[in-house]
Write a protein that holds these residues in place. Structure first.
Motif: not given
Length: 582
Positions: A462-472, A474-483
């Motif tokens: 949800v947070e990644a989609l809020r800060n992105s426009v495209t799927k790519e 969103a994926l960059n945000i999700l893969t760059s953030q450490a859990p």
């Protein structure tokens, strides 16, 4: 007392010099477990005494209680706990009466623990209820009202040429679908030699067909074939209590086949281009008619039916040379045999038949793929307020005008597939903006569910989609953030809201004789349809749907070995019971 030239064994129970009972001495012709002639006093002998004598003379380990006696179509009954009536008191046993002594199945003669019996009956009732509920659910969901199938397959009615069509009202359509599914399930149980279970399911199939208008039922041969299948179960169970019902069902089947196939199968021959797919079906019908006539004491009728069945059995025997020739062309043994049987052993016509079958199967596979793509696309667009799928034909019309596909689909969805109303919204700037916002929102939601299924935590998605426009992005945000180290192990899939699952489609065609629909299986036995709150027995639905092959010749493709053996047996019984007595 033995007739000259009669070599059949005879038992003379009359005491020498006793003339007072001579008037009730009778010769009984026995066939079946033991064949011969007994001469007995009808005033003295009981059914049990007759059973004991036949068991003793059979030369085997038969017990008297394992023998059924049938005379003139009636079962000769006795009661071990009460005074047993004499044969003369039964009213239908007379001099020169023919009696069939049939062996009772060992399983029918075994005393079963009441608790075990109750448990089996409970399991049987539960299974039957599941089968019926699954058939009802599938038939309703695959109605011709524009509803979107829950599965990635669709069941449709087709004629013998594989052409989809509508027949009668929606009630007729649902009744046909339920009847066809239950009939097919019953036939699978017959192949597994589960005849009692098959009878239960076939009875439900008969009830389903009864929901249809009689004018609709008279157009098809499915109901007559179901009647024949039910009597075949009676025969294989060797249960004489069904004798009178078997006669009624066979009469209905004969009349029904004549209506749909024409006199002497003339209509079906025209429809099938000269092939003879129905011969094996009529072989089974005539065998059963002969058996019922035999047990009802109608010797001439029995002989006529059995001789006709035997002629058809001989006609269906495949010559080795013809089979070898077709197999040398690359065809399998079973399909080659089927083609030869259905084409009166004509090699050239059988080869053409096989080519046509391959072409038909190829067309069906292409149609399956096309329909699967359509269903996937329709699911992507959602359903209308009345739970209808987006009409793809009208969607194509809007796209041809120049509108973006997803926007046009949303306009149709919002307006119950009304083309003009959808067009009005698409050309209205304010409403067009609303449609754009809705489509964008749906895209983001679908993307979010996709990312969750990939294993990302829902809150992070949800947070990644809020800060992105495209799927790519969103994926960059999700893969760059450490859990977060304190975050619980990823369980987004199991803890998330239910996700729509797309099942693999493997087929979507059928005909009036068969309904064909195949789809992916579910790992869960029960699913809930989110749109209707309907609890679905996915496991049983999967069984019913995947039994449907769409093969237009399935009902006629009968392996006739058992039929041939039965014809020979009953002709022998007729011959042995016709021994003259004086």
């Amino acid at each position: 007392m033995e007739a000259e030239g009669d070599n059949s064994p005879v038992v003379n129970m009359e005491a020498e010099g006793d003339t007072s009972t001579a008037a009730l001495m009778a010769k009984l012709k026995i066939a079946g477990a033991w064949s011969g002639v007994l001469e007995i006093d009808l005033r003295e002998w009981t059914v049990m005494m007759l059973r004991e004598e036949i068991a003793k003379r059979s030369g085997s380990s038969l017990l008297p209680n394992s023998i059924n006696l049938i005379c003139g179509g009636k079962v000769m009954k006795d009661d071990e706990n009460q005074s047993q009536p004499k044969l003369s008191e039964l009213g239908f046993v007379k001099n020169n009466s023919k009696i069939l002594a049939s062996r009772i199945s060992a399983s029918d003669n075994v005393e079963e623990d009441p608790r075990t019996s109750f448990k089996k009956e409970e399991e049987r009732a539960t299974t039957l209820a599941r089968i019926k509920d699954a058939a009802v659910s599938l038939a309703r969901r695959h109605a011709a009202d524009g509803s979107l199938p829950v599965e990635n397959f669709n069941m449709e009615l087709e004629n013998q040429n594989g052409e989809t069509f509508q027949l009668g009202s929606e009630t007729d359509r649902q009744g046909l679908m339920m009847g066809l599914m239950l009939h097919t399930n019953g036939k699978h149980l017959i192949k597994q030699q589960k005849y009692r279970e098959a009878l239960d399911v076939l009875n439900m199939g008969e009830e389903s067909f009864a929901l249809c208008d009689s004018a609709v039922i008279e157009m098809i041969d499915n109901v007559p074939i179901l009647q024949i299948d039910m009597v075949w179960c009676y025969f294989m169970l060797k249960d004489i209590k069904w004798l009178s019902m078997a006669g009624v069902r066979l009469e209905k089947a004969r009349k029904g086949l004549e209506r749909s196939h024409g006199k002497d199968s003339s209509r079906v021959r025209i429809l099938q281009g000269g092939t003879q797919p129905e011969v094996a079906l009529y072989l089974r019908l005539e065998l059963l008619e002969g058996v019922v006539a035999y047990h009802s004491g109608q010797t001439e009728k029995a002989l006529k039916s059995l001789n006709s069945a035997q002629a058809k059995y001989i006609q269906l025997q495949v010559p080795d040379e013809a089979l070898s020739m077709l197999m040398s062309m690359g065809y399998g043994e079973n399909e080659a045999k089927r083609a030869l049987r259905m084409n009166n052993q004509n090699i050239e016509r059988a080869a053409e038949f096989l080519v046509e079958e391959y072409e038909r199967d190829a067309r069906r596979r292409e149609e399956d793929i096309r329909r699967e793509k359509e269903i996937r696309e329709q699911k992507k667009y959602g359903v209308t307020a009345l739970n209808k799928a987006v009409d793809l034909q009208r969607l194509d019309e809007l796209v041809s005008i120049g509108f973006e596909k997803e926007l046009a689909a949303e306009a149709l969805r919002r307006n119950e597939n009304d083309f003009q109303m959808a067009l009005d919204e698409l050309t209205n700037p304010e409403k067009f903006t609303v449609i754009q916002v809705l489509v964008a929102s749906k895209k983001r939601k679908r993307l979010g569910e996709h990312l969750v299924r990939m294993g990302f935590d829902r809150s992070r998605v949800v947070e990644a989609l809020r800060n992105s426009v495209t799927k790519e992005q969103a994926l960059n945000i999700l893969t760059s953030q450490a859990p977060d180290a304190n975050q619980a192990p990823n369980n987004a899939i199991t803890d998330s809201a239910p996700l729509t699952q797309l099942h693999n489609n493997e087929g979507s065609s059928s005909n009036l004789d068969h309904v064909d629909a195949t789809g992916g299986s579910s790992s869960s036995g029960v699913n809930v349809n989110e749109n209707t709150e309907e609890i679905r027995d996915v496991e049983m639905e999967h069984v019913l749907a995947h039994e449907l092959t769409g093969d237009p010749y399935e009902d006629y493709d009968i392996e006739v070995t058992k039929e041939g053996e039965a014809v020979t047996e009953y002709l022998a019984l007729l011959a042995s019971s016709s021994t003259p007595c004086v």
